[in-house]
Motif scaffolding. Structure first.
Motif, PDB file in Angstrom:
ATOM      1  N   LEU A  88       0.813  -1.220   0.000  1.00  0.00           N
ATOM      2  CA  LEU A  88       0.000   0.000   0.000  1.00  0.00           C
ATOM      3  C   LEU A  88       0.845   1.268   0.000  1.00  0.00           C
ATOM      4  CD1 LEU A  88      -2.916  -0.957   2.446  1.00  0.00           C
ATOM      5  CD2 LEU A  88      -2.793  -1.196  -0.040  1.00  0.00           C
ATOM      6  N   ASN A  89       2.171   1.131   0.176  1.00  0.00           N
ATOM      7  CA  ASN A  89       3.020   2.332   0.127  1.00  0.00           C
ATOM      8  C   ASN A  89       4.397   1.976  -0.440  1.00  0.00           C
ATOM      9  OD1 ASN A  89       4.240   0.952   2.202  1.00  0.00           O
ATOM     10  ND2 ASN A  89       4.006   2.577   3.728  1.00  0.00           N
ATOM     11  N   ASN A  90       5.223   2.975  -0.656  1.00  0.00           N
ATOM     12  CA  ASN A  90       6.534   2.758  -1.283  1.00  0.00           C
ATOM     13  C   ASN A  90       7.474   1.849  -0.493  1.00  0.00           C
ATOM     14  OD1 ASN A  90       6.592   3.939  -3.868  1.00  0.00           O
ATOM     15  ND2 ASN A  90       6.618   5.998  -2.970  1.00  0.00           N
ATOM     16  N   PRO A  91       7.622   2.078   0.826  1.00  0.00           N
ATOM     17  CA  PRO A  91       8.541   1.198   1.575  1.00  0.00           C
ATOM     18  C   PRO A  91       8.137  -0.280   1.465  1.00  0.00           C
ATOM     19  CG  PRO A  91       7.919   3.094   2.919  1.00  0.00           C
ATOM     20  CD  PRO A  91       7.084   3.153   1.677  1.00  0.00           C
ATOM     21  N   SER A  92       6.834  -0.521   1.452  1.00  0.00           N
ATOM     22  CA  SER A  92       6.367  -1.905   1.346  1.00  0.00           C
ATOM     23  C   SER A  92       6.687  -2.478  -0.033  1.00  0.00           C
ATOM     24  CB  SER A  92       4.856  -1.977   1.583  1.00  0.00           C
ATOM     25  OG  SER A  92       4.543  -1.401   2.831  1.00  0.00           O
ATOM     26  N   MET A  93       6.557  -1.644  -1.029  1.00  0.00           N
ATOM     27  CA  MET A  93       6.894  -2.041  -2.404  1.00  0.00           C
ATOM     28  C   MET A  93       8.373  -2.449  -2.469  1.00  0.00           C
ATOM     29  SD  MET A  93       5.835  -2.209  -5.615  1.00  0.00           S
ATOM     30  CE  MET A  93       6.528  -2.148  -7.277  1.00  0.00           C
ATOM     31  N   GLU A  94       9.206  -1.570  -1.900  1.00  0.00           N
ATOM     32  CA  GLU A  94      10.652  -1.847  -1.932  1.00  0.00           C
ATOM     33  C   GLU A  94      10.982  -3.158  -1.234  1.00  0.00           C
ATOM     34  OE1 GLU A  94      12.763   1.567  -0.298  1.00  0.00           O
ATOM     35  OE2 GLU A  94      11.504   2.844  -1.577  1.00  0.00           O
ATOM     36  N   LYS A  95      10.271  -3.410  -0.139  1.00  0.00           N
ATOM     37  CA  LYS A  95      10.602  -4.581   0.667  1.00  0.00           C
ATOM     38  C   LYS A  95      10.082  -5.888   0.046  1.00  0.00           C
ATOM     39  CE  LYS A  95      10.489  -6.376   5.367  1.00  0.00           C
ATOM     40  NZ  LYS A  95       9.940  -6.225   6.718  1.00  0.00           N
ATOM     41  N   TYR A  96       8.856  -5.869  -0.432  1.00  0.00           N
ATOM     42  CA  TYR A  96       8.222  -7.146  -0.779  1.00  0.00           C
ATOM     43  C   TYR A  96       8.216  -7.481  -2.277  1.00  0.00           C
ATOM     44  CZ  TYR A  96       7.013  -7.557   4.062  1.00  0.00           C
ATOM     45  OH  TYR A  96       7.100  -7.668   5.424  1.00  0.00           O
ATOM     46  N   GLU A  97       8.309  -6.465  -3.107  1.00  0.00           N
ATOM     47  CA  GLU A  97       8.267  -6.762  -4.544  1.00  0.00           C
ATOM     48  C   GLU A  97       9.364  -7.748  -4.948  1.00  0.00           C
ATOM     49  OE1 GLU A  97       9.449  -5.676  -8.810  1.00  0.00           O
ATOM     50  OE2 GLU A  97      10.548  -5.350  -6.949  1.00  0.00           O
ATOM     51  N   PRO A  98      10.592  -7.591  -4.433  1.00  0.00           N
ATOM     52  CA  PRO A  98      11.646  -8.544  -4.835  1.00  0.00           C
ATOM     53  C   PRO A  98      11.456  -9.944  -4.254  1.00  0.00           C
ATOM     54  CG  PRO A  98      12.577  -6.536  -3.828  1.00  0.00           C
ATOM     55  CD  PRO A  98      11.112  -6.528  -3.554  1.00  0.00           C
ATOM     56  N   LEU A  99      10.605 -10.062  -3.200  1.00  0.00           N
ATOM     57  CA  LEU A  99      10.506 -11.351  -2.504  1.00  0.00           C
ATOM     58  C   LEU A  99       9.411 -12.260  -3.044  1.00  0.00           C
ATOM     59  CD1 LEU A  99      10.962 -10.219   1.233  1.00  0.00           C
ATOM     60  CD2 LEU A  99      12.658 -11.267  -0.264  1.00  0.00           C
ATOM     61  N   ILE A 100       8.521 -11.694  -3.850  1.00  0.00           N
ATOM     62  CA  ILE A 100       7.387 -12.500  -4.335  1.00  0.00           C
ATOM     63  C   ILE A 100       7.899 -13.658  -5.178  1.00  0.00           C
ATOM     64  CG2 ILE A 100       5.297 -12.469  -5.763  1.00  0.00           C
ATOM     65  CD1 ILE A 100       5.084  -9.452  -4.991  1.00  0.00           C
ATOM     66  N   LYS A 101       7.309 -14.821  -4.920  1.00  0.00           N
ATOM     67  CA  LYS A 101       7.684 -16.030  -5.672  1.00  0.00           C
ATOM     68  C   LYS A 101       7.476 -15.822  -7.163  1.00  0.00           C
ATOM     69  CE  LYS A 101       6.694 -19.916  -2.627  1.00  0.00           C
ATOM     70  NZ  LYS A 101       5.586 -20.774  -2.230  1.00  0.00           N
ATOM     71  N   ALA A 102       8.324 -16.414  -7.977  1.00  0.00           N
ATOM     72  CA  ALA A 102       8.116 -16.376  -9.418  1.00  0.00           C
ATOM     73  C   ALA A 102       6.730 -16.932  -9.720  1.00  0.00           C
ATOM     74  CB  ALA A 102       9.189 -17.193 -10.111  1.00  0.00           C
ATOM     75  N   GLY A 103       6.015 -16.261 -10.564  1.00  0.00           N
ATOM     76  CA  GLY A 103       4.651 -16.694 -10.869  1.00  0.00           C
ATOM     77  C   GLY A 103       3.630 -16.128  -9.901  1.00  0.00           C
ATOM     78  N   GLY A 104       4.102 -15.356  -8.951  1.00  0.00           N
ATOM     79  CA  GLY A 104       3.225 -14.803  -7.928  1.00  0.00           C
ATOM     80  C   GLY A 104       2.549 -13.510  -8.365  1.00  0.00           C
ATOM     81  N   VAL A 105       1.865 -12.893  -7.427  1.00  0.00           N
ATOM     82  CA  VAL A 105       1.035 -11.730  -7.740  1.00  0.00           C
ATOM     83  C   VAL A 105       1.438 -10.547  -6.855  1.00  0.00           C
ATOM     84  CG1 VAL A 105      -1.328 -10.795  -7.633  1.00  0.00           C
ATOM     85  CG2 VAL A 105      -0.927 -13.112  -8.519  1.00  0.00           C
ATOM     86  N   LEU A 106       1.546  -9.390  -7.474  1.00  0.00           N
ATOM     87  CA  LEU A 106       1.779  -8.158  -6.722  1.00  0.00           C
ATOM     88  C   LEU A 106       0.587  -7.236  -6.916  1.00  0.00           C
ATOM     89  CD1 LEU A 106       3.652  -6.024  -5.239  1.00  0.00           C
ATOM     90  CD2 LEU A 106       4.334  -5.306  -7.542  1.00  0.00           C
ATOM     91  N   VAL A 107      -0.068  -6.876  -5.817  1.00  0.00           N
ATOM     92  CA  VAL A 107      -1.124  -5.869  -5.880  1.00  0.00           C
ATOM     93  C   VAL A 107      -0.532  -4.591  -5.295  1.00  0.00           C
ATOM     94  CG1 VAL A 107      -3.406  -5.184  -5.047  1.00  0.00           C
ATOM     95  CG2 VAL A 107      -2.960  -7.577  -5.662  1.00  0.00           C
ATOM     96  N   ALA A 108      -0.404  -3.565  -6.140  1.00  0.00           N
ATOM     97  CA  ALA A 108       0.238  -2.329  -5.690  1.00  0.00           C
ATOM     98  C   ALA A 108      -0.765  -1.182  -5.710  1.00  0.00           C
ATOM     99  CB  ALA A 108       1.422  -2.004  -6.587  1.00  0.00           C
ATOM    100  N   ASN A 109      -0.770  -0.444  -4.617  1.00  0.00           N
ATOM    101  CA  ASN A 109      -1.638   0.724  -4.496  1.00  0.00           C
ATOM    102  C   ASN A 109      -0.972   1.890  -5.221  1.00  0.00           C
ATOM    103  OD1 ASN A 109      -3.288   2.826  -3.702  1.00  0.00           O
ATOM    104  ND2 ASN A 109      -2.419   2.930  -1.616  1.00  0.00           N
ATOM    105  N   ILE A 110      -1.274   2.016  -6.510  1.00  0.00           N
ATOM    106  CA  ILE A 110      -0.530   3.015  -7.290  1.00  0.00           C
ATOM    107  C   ILE A 110      -0.956   4.449  -6.981  1.00  0.00           C
ATOM    108  CG2 ILE A 110       0.206   1.538  -9.196  1.00  0.00           C
ATOM    109  CD1 ILE A 110      -2.261   2.695 -10.726  1.00  0.00           C
ATOM    110  N   SER A 111      -1.930   4.623  -6.116  1.00  0.00           N
ATOM    111  CA  SER A 111      -2.201   5.983  -5.630  1.00  0.00           C
ATOM    112  C   SER A 111      -1.000   6.501  -4.850  1.00  0.00           C
ATOM    113  CB  SER A 111      -3.418   6.002  -4.710  1.00  0.00           C
ATOM    114  OG  SER A 111      -4.529   5.434  -5.333  1.00  0.00           O
ATOM    115  N   LEU A 112      -0.282   5.599  -4.200  1.00  0.00           N
ATOM    116  CA  LEU A 112       0.848   6.011  -3.370  1.00  0.00           C
ATOM    117  C   LEU A 112       2.170   5.380  -3.790  1.00  0.00           C
ATOM    118  CD1 LEU A 112      -0.784   5.816   0.197  1.00  0.00           C
ATOM    119  CD2 LEU A 112      -0.350   7.849  -1.189  1.00  0.00           C
ATOM    120  N   VAL A 113       2.110   4.227  -4.425  1.00  0.00           N
ATOM    121  CA  VAL A 113       3.343   3.546  -4.839  1.00  0.00           C
ATOM    122  C   VAL A 113       3.805   4.120  -6.164  1.00  0.00           C
ATOM    123  CG1 VAL A 113       4.368   1.346  -5.537  1.00  0.00           C
ATOM    124  CG2 VAL A 113       2.767   1.430  -3.604  1.00  0.00           C
TER     125      VAL A 113
END
Lengths: 257, 349, 189
Positions: C73-98
């Motif tokens: 839901l925010n940039n720090p969370s994006m930085e932390k978790y986007e690289p960790l998602i399993k291949a084939g996984g799903v990222l839901v990003a709140n682009i209002s803030l990310v």
């Protein structure tokens, strides 16, 4: 010849006082205070409902000397232990009996908080300005300049501060209902102490709140005085710093005096 | 009864209430605070005693007092608070009054942090304060088990008149899982005959911990030890997972064990015969159960969230019959299954 | 079958609550679930995240290194978790803030203007539910109706008045994920 007199008991050992010899030194006033408490327990008819909480200190065998249920607390923790007992047995009469090291030093937090909560317990605080059991070290209540084994050049108030006046300190807390200072160095003071013990119990029995009686008490052995000199020392040296008197008597407590 | 989604700390508190706890004395500390907060709401509602003490020192001594009066009583804390309670625990141990203590362990030493850890293992299993005494220690690894073991804790405390410590950690305390709570037990109608409740129609009861005569004190110590031996003989509990054909035996408790369970599943998928023994009672320790598995096992791995504490007890049980390895993550670091799997793989190589 | 979901954002964005709703939905749907929070000591303003595991069988570890999906839901969370998602996984990003882009071609990115949608719905606090609805739709972890039902069944009494905006938010999020109108472009583009 017809007998001209009948037997009338004018004095006997209180039922709540065990028929054993105490381990106290000659001239120590612990035994006298025990007896006054036992008399009050008898007179108030609470022997079967009283629970005593003994301290760490010379009075740690209090439970041997009184014929009531009792526990011995860790050093300074008697008010916490009494709180635990009273909260689950609210109809019983729970009292602690503590010395100055126990109550005013290591147990400062527990006594202050028991009073602050208005814990409905009775506390008998025996202040003899020294650590008796461990052989005469400086107490929180030792007088300025008082020589003890751990203040061989006398209590230095520059480094150790002034002695703590517990009755005054605790009386300042709203939860305290009855806080007085008494002594037992002569018939007059003993009589006043006797009355205060009863009031302190009655304050609890009526659910009024925290009650404490401080006793200026003697320790001839560690003061290096004989018993008579020790009583004199209470009067001449202790009392000026620790004035006898009533420090907090709530309106309801007044009616119980 | 249906399952509810419950935070571990709340499950423990509510299970204690349903086990008939009459009084709770405690002091706030993360990560156990929800337990105290639940008690603060529920106990007065039920006409029972809740008191927020001025310190853990006071809390454990209030517990001691209430236990002496024969009440079913408990407290809860985390490492820094459990340290402060050591004094009271020692007095309680010799007094042989039943008391339940919950330790929701966090990263230490010192103030450390509020993340899950298992660094209090030695503190809770090796001693109840100073002197020479122990407590029964139960280690849940799920919210359901946290609730179940809380009920058991009261039963064991009263059966043996001893301290029972429920040793969870920040993970068990803070996580939510579906769990089923036990039905409400009624409170005991009478106090035990040894309790201090006023000497009415009987001789006085005295509970003390001072025995100046060394021979008397020695006899009491041996009596406590005999009780410990009885507990060791009768109360060991552990869970075995896939041990029948296991070449690698993993010993882990609490959170570390459930994380390890996933690693074992993954190891099995790769054809590695790994199994786990999870002590549920940390004291009494399941030494015999470990020993019995050693005929087949080639390697033992201990996984714990500290620098290696339970591993000593495992080594004593194994007695050199198999190599014992340690994978420890101290200080509030929580291992993930992948890294445990890596360790398992490396041991096989 | 196991899915591990991380929901992360600022304290106050309702990530822990969103995780709870997901856990309730899973439980009521007959699954095994765990929910575990992780947050800094700050009561307000710090990053807060919840890990939720939904599994058909008994769950071992309630924590994972590599989640199957992450809701950031925010940039720090994006930085932390986007690289960790399993291949084939799903990222839901709140682009209002990310604002940061995703560089992962091996995951499905579901950009959702959750905070803006929530504001349009009348309460920015339901951004978490917009994202949760999108997550449910994109991962098929549970039917969207199960999420709505969980809200209905478990929203505490004092928060009942928020049921309708929460419900709408979940459905709005699901529709955005389904339409894929934002997904057609990478977050960076």
């Amino acid at each position: 010849m017809k007998q001209q007199w009948e037997e009338r008991v004018v004095y006997q050992r209180p039922r709540a006082l065990a028929s054993v010899s105490t381990g106290y030194c000659p001239g120590c006033t612990h035994g006298l205070i025990h007896k006054l408490i036992a008399e009050a327990i008898d007179d108030l008819g609470i022997q079967e409902t009283t629970i005593a909480v003994a301290p760490v200190g010379c009075a740690l065998f209090l439970t041997d000397y009184l014929e009531v249920d009792g526990v011995m607390a860790a050093h300074g923790r008697a008010p916490a232990m009494a709180t635990g007992i009273k909260r689950v047995e609210p109809d019983k009469v729970v009292f602690t009996y503590q010395g100055d090291g126990d109550l005013a030093s290591i147990g400062m937090a527990e006594i202050v908080w028991a009073a602050a909560r208005g814990e409905n317990i009775t506390v008998f605080f025996v202040n003899n300005a020294i650590y008796g059991m461990t052989g005469g070290q400086m107490a929180p209540t030792s007088l300025p300049g008082q020589i003890t084994t751990s203040s061989p050049r006398g209590r230095d108030v520059e480094t150790m501060g002034m002695p703590v006046r517990m009755a005054e300190l605790l009386a300042g807390l709203p939860g305290a209902a009855y806080v007085v200072r008494r002594s037992v160095y002569d018939a007059r003071t003993i009589k006043a102490a006797r009355q205060a013990i009863r009031t302190a119990f009655r304050v609890q029995m009526e659910g009024v709140g925290f009650a404490l009686v401080e006793f200026l008490s003697s320790c001839p052995t560690n003061w290096r005085l004989n018993p008579a000199q020790a009583l004199e020392w209470i009067k001449e040296d202790m009392e000026p710093y620790y004035p006898l008197g009533d420090y907090k008597v709530s309106d309801i407590a007044k009616q119980l005096q | 009864m249906a399952k509810e989604l419950l935070v571990g700390n709340v499950a423990i508190a509510e299970a204690a209430i349903r086990a008939g706890v009459e009084a709770f004395f405690g002091y706030p500390i993360t990560p156990q605070t929800e337990l105290l907060e639940h008690m603060a709401g529920r106990m007065p509602e039920l006409g029972r005693v809740f008191l927020q003490a001025e310190s853990e020192v006071a809390a454990i001594n209030m517990v001691y007092g209430a236990a002496c009066a024969g009440a079913r009583v408990m407290t809860s804390s985390s490492g820094p608070g459990i340290s402060l309670m050591q004094e009271g625990l020692s007095y309680i141990a010799i007094s042989e009054v039943p008391v339940v203590v919950v330790d929701v362990m966090r990263g230490g030493p010192g103030l450390g942090n509020i993340q899950p850890a298992q660094g209090d293992y030695n503190q809770v299993t090796k001693t109840a304060g100073h002197g020479d005494s122990r407590s029964i220690v139960l280690a849940p690894s799920s919210v359901q088990e946290a609730a179940d073991l809380t009920g058991l804790a009261f039963d064991l405390a009263e059966k043996y008149r001893t301290i029972v410590i429920v040793a969870g950690d920040g993970m068990i305390g803070q996580m939510m899982e579906p769990a089923e709570l036990p039905p409400m037990k009624s409170l005991p109608a009478t106090r035990p005959d040894w309790a201090v409740t006023g000497a009415k129609g009987r001789l006085k009861n005295v509970i003390t911990s001072v025995f100046l005569d060394a021979e008397v004190m020695e006899a009491i110590n041996w009596r406590l030890k005999a009780k410990l031996d009885r507990i060791q003989a009768e109360e060991v509990r552990c869970e075995l997972t896939l041990v029948d054909d296991a070449e690698i035996l993993i010993v882990a408790f609490g959170s570390a064990a459930r994380i390890t369970k996933t690693a074992i599943r993954e190891a099995r998928e790769q054809g590695i015969r790994a199994g786990m023994l999870r002590p549920i009672t940390l004291l009494p320790f399941p030494s015999t159960a470990i020993e019995e598995l050693l005929d087949r096992v080639q390697t033992v791995l201990v996984v714990e969230m500290n620098t290696g504490q339970m591993v000593d007890d495992v080594r004593l049980a194994v007695q050199g019959r198999a190599p014992v390895h340690l994978y420890g993550r101290p200080g509030g670091s929580v291992p993930v299954p992948d890294e445990i799997l890596d360790v398992i793989m490396s041991l096989r190589a | 079958m196991q899915q591990a979901i991380v929901i992360s954002g600022f304290g106050g964005q309702g990530t822990l609550f969103a995780g709870m709703v997901l856990a309730y939905a899973g439980m009521d749907h007959g699954k095994h679930v765990t929910w575990i929070p992780s947050y800094g000591p700050e009561m307000r303003g710090g990053t807060a995240n919840a890990t939720v595991i939904v599994r058909d069988e008994e769950i071992g570890s309630p924590v994972v290194r590599y989640p199957d999906a992450a809701v950031v839901l925010n940039n720090p969370s994006m930085e932390k978790y986007e690289p960790l998602i399993k291949a084939g996984g799903v990222l839901v990003a709140n682009i209002s803030l990310v604002s940061a882009p995703s560089h992962r071609p091996d995951i499905t990115c579901v950009p959702v203007p959750a905070s803006d949608v929530a504001t349009q719905l009348g309460d920015v606090r339901v951004a978490n539910m917009v994202a949760l609805g999108a997550l449910a739709k994109a991962t098929k972890i549970l039917p969207v109706e199960a999420i709505v039902q969980a809200l209905q069944d478990h929203l505490p009494e004092r928060k009942r008045y928020l049921l309708e905006p929460n419900r709408q938010a979940v459905q709005e999020g699901a529709q955005i994920a389904e339409r894929g109108e934002w997904a057609s472009q990478r977050i960076s583009e």
